[in-house]
Design an enzyme around this catalytic site. Structure first.
Site, short mmCIF file in Angstrom:
data_model
loop_
_atom_site.label_atom_id
_atom_site.label_comp_id
_atom_site.label_asym_id
_atom_site.label_seq_id
_atom_site.Cartn_x
_atom_site.Cartn_y
_atom_site.Cartn_z
N VAL A 141 0.83 -1.21 0.00
CA VAL A 141 0.00 0.00 0.00
C VAL A 141 0.86 1.26 0.00
CG1 VAL A 141 -1.81 1.27 1.22
CG2 VAL A 141 -1.88 -1.22 1.16
N LYS A 179 11.98 -1.02 7.60
CA LYS A 179 12.72 -1.93 8.48
C LYS A 179 14.21 -1.91 8.18
CE LYS A 179 9.19 -5.12 10.00
NZ LYS A 179 8.26 -5.96 9.25
N LYS A 222 -7.00 -1.88 9.55
CA LYS A 222 -8.29 -2.36 10.06
C LYS A 222 -8.16 -2.99 11.44
CE LYS A 222 -7.63 -6.45 7.30
NZ LYS A 222 -6.59 -5.96 6.38
N GLU A 252 -10.26 5.58 5.70
CA GLU A 252 -11.05 5.06 4.59
C GLU A 252 -10.52 3.71 4.09
OE1 GLU A 252 -13.92 6.68 2.58
OE2 GLU A 252 -13.84 4.52 2.58
N VAL A 312 -11.31 -0.35 5.29
CA VAL A 312 -12.41 -1.21 4.84
C VAL A 312 -12.65 -1.01 3.35
CG1 VAL A 312 -14.81 -1.90 5.21
CG2 VAL A 312 -13.55 -0.80 7.06
N GLY A 367 -10.93 -1.54 0.57
CA GLY A 367 -9.89 -1.12 -0.37
C GLY A 367 -10.18 0.22 -1.03
N GLY A 371 -1.67 -13.35 -5.20
CA GLY A 371 -1.44 -12.31 -4.20
C GLY A 371 -2.69 -11.86 -3.48
N LYS A 394 -13.72 -5.51 9.83
CA LYS A 394 -14.26 -4.48 8.94
C LYS A 394 -15.72 -4.18 9.25
CE LYS A 394 -10.99 -5.70 5.29
NZ LYS A 394 -10.78 -6.67 4.18
N GLY A 416 -5.50 -4.60 -2.86
CA GLY A 416 -4.59 -4.28 -3.96
C GLY A 416 -3.85 -2.98 -3.70
#
Lengths: 432, 432
Positions: A15, A46, A106, A130, A133, A135, A188, A206, A303
């Site tokens: 994301v 990381k 979430k 937003e 939940v 996507g 994926g 959700k 996605g």
């Protein structure tokens, strides 16, 4: 007025990478909308030395959260690391430092949403979520703004893309659960450990977020009744089809004068219902409001770029508020306490598949058990085919309470002609 | 900070009545959301003495717009009288008087939206118009906020409930156009004069509003290519079904590097497409964004309470801005000029139904006309049945330009074996 908005990005995974891409590729559009540029200044990762295929300069990367929180030039923290504890702490620290927060998390919002929103209000900061939940589907905004004037009474949603993908492949391509899961993993759509998806926990989180908002109340995760995909038995999908239904892993939240009921479970949805044809990894939420009636919001539930669209939409909203100096001014205190319904008050139709010994009178005997529990039957069918010395009966009830359903399940166990209850489903989206 | 928000309502018809009802019945909820009450102070009507079944006091009614515009205690004007000239003038006067405006008026917003938004900006007022498109579906807000960070490239919508109701009844209940229209009129879905609906003008206005917003440009009504329902010929719906399509009166707006194309016309939509199963008076808009991919927003496209839900949602947003002192701060200037594509640049697939003389070689001859125009054919079928000394051929093209389609139509007129082109449709929602 500020001459630019500066972002500290927590995480550059699926994301986070999408957010960076959209902020970069759509910078002219954002500039036009806001009047000032929006720029990422630092990115928490990381490993800060790892080479990345990105336009972001190597010196932006850091492993030290303090560098972002303590940088007074950073206006907004965008949290896309996921997980629970670390993310929650980072959000809290950002809000306490007076920074707005946009999160796609979430887990954190379902567990601690109201607590964090309260903290945001106290610190006059925005906390937008937003992307937590649905996507790319703007659901939070729709419930908070678009349908703000209405009283939402029911919300039914396919809010987990993994399970919907698996069920679609099982139904349309006759794949086994294992084959469908393998394909989801390969594409994926499913994580290495898919248990939160297939057990219904992801969807429950959700639904808790959506229901809290829709009903202006404080739903906890343990208010959600959850049954995982493992209750689906071989032949159930075909049986559903035979009766004009599709099996969907669906969340349902309803409110009436008795209280609130929320569930996530595999349900039977009539094929004509708009949710029945929501396929593959897509999500959709069907919202019923007193005034507006039926609405549905459909789109990609996960996605990189879809989810990043929601995150960036929130970034724009937060930037607007910052530029106007009106950040943190929404009312988030719930209007109502969450009064959960008892099993007596939760009404629905049920589909029962019962393996019985093939004897004369069994159907009459079973029917009498239903009527003894005050349950009226809509359909009683003995599908063709004899399985292992028995037959499977299908009983579809009219509206009964969850308690009646449970009592019937219990009573059936003591009937000598009953081998076992193979499976049962609530029938969703009928007799509203 | 204000202790209440005061509204002047223009019109108490179907939508106005719904707004009054929601403001009254949901007043606790609104109060919770905003922190102050929202009250109607005056209502502009045609006859102020008429007895009305409403909680609004008789002395609130007036026939004099000045009473509302010149009342400094009125913060917001809610325009739900409809129509063009009078409504536009009222909106202009309200904005010039420094009052925020919420309107449900598609005629005015399609014709003069950008002009009025500019006037609103100049006067630091909000002008909200969610209810002008899609009744209760929050479309404007979704395009403006939810998908704000994305670049919308296509928008396909069923945005006229009347025509969708008629087509649904014709398809599913095999009613004639006249029977379906009569039923729509009886149920209040069609106006006494349904021409704006069936001619596609109503949908064209809504598509102009949506496309302007989605593409951040200035679309004029004459940028919209329109064909009315009258082009649908007997047998077309059945033919569509035979090939796996549903005929829908759909708006389509697309943008690429060549420019923008917008149309409203009866189209063939593949049955598997989510828009194909949007039935009766429901509306739905399918939005395709670069980043988000496919989304769809579905709900009631008209009706008193659904439309009033959108109006009241706008009232809440306008109230919030007023209370925060940030009204009229949105950027409405379009980012791009509207570059309309030429017929050469508008690409699509076409379904042609051609009545020909039943002679050997006719199919070969017709096919050659297509290939002479560089059009490749996906399907050539001669459905069974002989109509009035001829047969109807069906030709479905691959992607061709609208110019190629027009040239082929022209060329077919000069073919001796061709009786006439019975009908043609663009095939929507395929080969994106």
């Amino acid at each position: 007025m500020k001459s630019e908005i500066t972002i500290g990005l927590l995480g550059l995974g699926v994301v986070g990478g999408g957010v960076a891409t959209i902020l970069h590729e759509h910078q002219d559009d954002l500039n036009h909308k806001l009047g000032v540029p929006v720029k990422i200044k630092k990115v928490l990762v990381k490993d800060a030395t790892k080479k990345r295929d990105t336009y972001l300069a190597q010196e932006m990367f850091t492993t030290d959260l303090d560098e972002l929180i303590e940088d007074p030039s950073i206006d907004l923290i965008v949290e896309v690391i996921g997980g629970a504890t670390e993310a929650k702490q980072a959000i809290e620290r950002a809000l306490r430092a007076g920074k707005g927060v946009v999160t796609a998390n979430k887990d954190v919002m379902a567990e601690s949403g109201l607590e964090l929103l309260k903290l945001a209000d106290e610190n006059k900061c925005d906390l937008f979520y937003e992307a937590s939940v649905g996507g790319g589907i703007p659901l939070i905004r729709t419930l908070e703004d678009g349908l703000a004037s209405d009283r939402i009474t029911a919300l039914t949603g396919i809010v987990n893309g993994t399970t919907n993908f698996i069920l679609t492949k099982m139904k349309l391509e006759k794949k086994s659960y294992e084959e469908a899961l393998a394909e989801a993993t390969e594409l994926g759509f499913a994580e290495a450990d898919p248990s939160a998806d297939v057990d219904g926990i992801d969807a429950a989180r959700k639904m808790a977020i959506l229901a809290s908002l829709a009903f202006s109340t404080d739903v906890h995760l343990d208010n959600v009744f959850v049954r995982g995909m493992d209750v689906i038995q071989e032949g159930d999908l075909e049986l559903a089809e035979q009766f004009g239904y599709t099996v969907k892993m669906a969340g349902s939240a309803k409110k009436d004068e008795d209280g609130i009921e929320i569930s996530v479970e595999p349900v039977f949805i009539r094929n004509a219902h708009p949710l029945a044809s929501v396929n593959n990894e897509f999500n959709a939420v069907y919202v019923y409001g007193d005034a507006v009636g039926e609405t549905m919001f459909y789109g990609p539930g996960a996605g990189s770029l879809p989810t990043a669209t929601s995150v960036t939409g929130d970034i724009i909203a937060a930037c607007r508020n910052l530029l106007l100096g009106v950040n943190g001014r929404r009312v988030h205190a719930p209007q109502h306490s969450c009064k959960a319904k008892s099993d007596d008050q939760i009404i629905g139709r049920y589909f029962h598949r019962i393996s019985v010994k093939d004897k004369v009178g069994v159907l009459t005997h079973l029917s009498s058990i239903y009527s003894n529990h005050g349950a009226s039957l809509a359909t009683v069918v003995q599908p063709e085919g004899n399985q292992n010395g028995g037959v499977d009966l299908v009983m579809i009830t009219h509206q009964i309470s969850r308690q009646q359903h449970k009592d019937i399940m219990q009573a059936l166990q003591n009937v000598p002609e009953v081998n076992k209850v193979v499976s049962y489903y609530r029938v969703e989206g009928e007799n509203k």
